[in-house]
Design an enzyme around this catalytic site. Structure first.
Site, short mmCIF file in Angstrom:
data_model
loop_
_atom_site.label_atom_id
_atom_site.label_comp_id
_atom_site.label_asym_id
_atom_site.label_seq_id
_atom_site.Cartn_x
_atom_site.Cartn_y
_atom_site.Cartn_z
N LEU A 203 35.71 40.31 60.27
CA LEU A 203 35.06 39.24 60.43
C LEU A 203 36.17 38.08 60.31
CD1 LEU A 203 32.59 39.32 57.44
CD2 LEU A 203 32.12 39.63 59.95
N ARG A 291 35.27 46.66 36.48
CA ARG A 291 36.27 46.29 35.53
C ARG A 291 36.29 44.82 35.18
NH1 ARG A 291 39.77 44.10 38.92
NH2 ARG A 291 40.23 45.43 40.55
P1 ADP Z 1 40.99 46.25 48.31
O1 ADP Z 1 40.22 47.23 47.42
O2 ADP Z 1 42.36 46.97 48.80
O3 ADP Z 1 41.25 45.00 47.66
P2 ADP Z 1 38.77 44.93 50.03
O4 ADP Z 1 37.75 45.81 50.45
O5 ADP Z 1 38.39 44.32 48.47
O6 ADP Z 1 40.18 45.90 49.50
O7 ADP Z 1 39.24 44.10 50.70
C1 ADP Z 1 40.50 43.11 50.18
C2 ADP Z 1 40.41 41.93 51.30
O8 ADP Z 1 40.45 42.59 52.62
C3 ADP Z 1 39.39 41.02 51.49
O9 ADP Z 1 39.18 39.99 50.24
C4 ADP Z 1 39.31 40.23 52.86
O10 ADP Z 1 40.58 39.43 52.81
C5 ADP Z 1 40.08 41.43 53.54
N1 ADP Z 1 38.77 42.37 54.16
C6 ADP Z 1 38.31 43.42 53.75
N2 ADP Z 1 37.40 43.69 54.80
C7 ADP Z 1 37.18 42.87 55.72
C8 ADP Z 1 36.59 42.83 57.02
N3 ADP Z 1 35.46 43.59 57.38
N4 ADP Z 1 36.65 41.62 57.55
C9 ADP Z 1 37.79 40.77 57.49
N5 ADP Z 1 38.58 40.80 56.36
C10 ADP Z 1 38.41 41.94 55.59
#
Ligand code: ADP
Length: 447
Positions: A203, A291
């Site tokens: 995105l 958590r």
């Molecule tokens: P983690 O478990 O390593 O924290 P996440 O899946 O929660 O990984 O993603 C962490 C961050 O990475 C998100 O808050 C966003 O900033 C970025 N991100 C993850 N997936 C996407 C995506 N499909 N498009 C754009 N940014 C993404």
């Protein structure tokens, strides 16, 4: 109710749990490594047990050492805090085998949400909207090329076992995809011991919006609105606020209900966070954290609840103290993470605190394990405190944050305090107009 709880953590979150225990009349046990013998959580708990040498693998992550500490002290339950063993299903199982209660969800739910592919499948089936992407994992480059062509570039390759912002690679086009795919797998293997990856549409300018949920483990669940955690550096949160500056009450009620229904349906117990990316009025699920989160205090501030207390009540088989109708938002709250890091490159800055003064006054909360003369050890993460402010509205919270930051004194080590003072001068921050990429771009120009 439990007589005694062991806290399998350190730093500010250990204090957070000790404080809840004390207010509930429950004795607390701290565990610590040899590097933390004089840490605040050890000083503040009713009892403490040394569980090993400085490296976390031999202390805070050592399940046998923690279980022995429970047996020696007679602790009936363990609060894991965040990080360390908080999302380790094997640990929950091991505690159960020793008749010790884990203050958190069931092992099964931790396992499902700990694998992001399974988590997405589960959430999709529960009616939660997800980021468009591969159906399950993607095993080779040819498959990756096919999937990416279907969903359209840019795409992001993510580790199913991922966490802490690691193991994610963006590909702008087919040319970049092969390298991104191979690096993501290699990184995932190195960091998590599991090379499995999946693909999502990348995105362009989303916000990170996460919904706080809470379940009683018996099929009843509520939501406590959202937090906006879009200000990130290297996919790591830096500042969080609640409610989200651009989320309408209607959107909140809608996505909140989707989330509380989903966790109610699986019989989820305790605190959880369902993370979304939000773009053009749509929510896209990315992962669930099973958590308490670092940023839980902003939710506590606007709803006037104690989430740790509720976690303890539910783990002890009692009822949570609120229903959805009791939960109303009052004002606006912002948290900033104060790290012992040197700007501009955020290099860790451990060392001795020569002077510490904590801000105070109306609407200010400081969760920190610092004290005058304390030496921050180099072995653990660099979060040394969280400053949380609460105001009647967002402008008041922003003004209060600036005022409180001005009162904070941490001498002897470098901290990220100035970063937040600089940020507060920015019109985009003042108006709440920022996406997940805003901070990195600003840092590039600024420092
Ligand atoms: P983690 O478990 O390593 O924290 P996440 O899946 O929660 O990984 O993603 C962490 C961050 O990475 C998100 O808050 C966003 O900033 C970025 N991100 C993850 N997936 C996407 C995506 N499909 N498009 C754009 N940014 C993404």
């Amino acid at each position: 109710m439990f007589d005694k709880i062991l806290i399998a953590n350190r730093g500010e979150i250990a204090l957070r749990v000790i404080r809840a225990c004390r207010e509930m009349g429950i004795a607390s046990v701290a565990v610590h490594s040899t590097a933390d013998a004089d840490a605040m959580h050890v000083l503040m708990a009713d009892e403490s047990v040394c569980i090993g040498p400085p490296p976390s693998g031999q202390s805070y992550l050592s399940m046998p050492a923690i279980i022995s500490a429970c047996e020696i002290t007679g602790a009936q339950a363990v609060h894991p805090g965040y990080g360390f063993l908080s999302e380790n299903a094997g640990f929950v199982q091991m505690l159960e085998d020793h008749d010790i209660t884990f203050i958190g969800p069931r092992a099964e739910h931790i396992r499902i949400m700990g694998d992001k592919i399974t988590a997405k499948d589960t959430m999709k089936a529960l009616g939660v909207p997800c980021v468009p992407g591969s159906e399950g994992g993607v095993n080779d480059v040819d498959e990756a090329v096919k999937v990416a062509a279907e969903i359209g570039y840019p795409v992001i390759i993510k580790a199913t076992a991922g966490g802490g912002g690691r193991g994610m690679k963006v590909a702008q086009d087919e040319k970049g995809l092969e390298v991104a795919f191979r690096t993501a797998r290699a990184e995932a293997k190195a960091a998590f011991g599991n090379p499995d990856v999946y693909i999502e549409k990348y995105l362009q300018k989303p916000r990170h919006i996460e919904v706080q949920v809470f379940g009683d483990g018996k099929g009843r669940a509520v939501h406590l609105g959202e937090r906006d955690c879009s200000l990130q550096r290297r996919h790591q949160k830096v500042l969080e606020e609640a409610p989200g500056p651009i989320i309408t009450p209607e959107e909140r009620a809608r996505i909140g209900k989707v989330c509380s229904d989903a966790v109610a349906k699986i019989g989820y117990a305790g605190a959880g966070t369902i993370e979304f990316l939000y773009e053009d009025g749509e929510f896209y699920f990315i992962e669930m954290n099973t958590r308490l989160q670092v940023e839980h205090p902003v939710t506590e501030a606007i709803f006037g609840v104690d989430l740790v207390r509720q976690q303890i009540l539910v783990a002890a088989g009692q009822e949570m103290e609120f229903s959805q109708d009791d939960l109303t938002i009052r004002g606006h709250a912002i948290e900033v993470r104060i790290n012992a890091e040197k700007l501009p490159n955020f290099a860790p800055s451990p060392g001795k605190i020569t002077q510490y003064h904590s801000p105070g006054g109306l609407g200010v909360r400081v969760d920190s394990a610092l004290y005058d003369g304390y030496s921050i050890p180099p072995y653990y993460d660099s979060l040394i405190g969280k400053l949380i402010v609460h105001g009647r509205d967002r402008p008041e919270a922003l003004a209060r944050l600036d005022r409180a930051l001005g009162e904070l004194i941490v001498d002897g080590v470098e901290t990220t305090t100035q970063l937040f003072r600089d940020l507060l001068q920015e019109p985009d921050i003042q108006s709440g107009n920022y996406s997940i990429h805003w901070l990195e771009r600003w840092l590039e120009q600024r420092y």
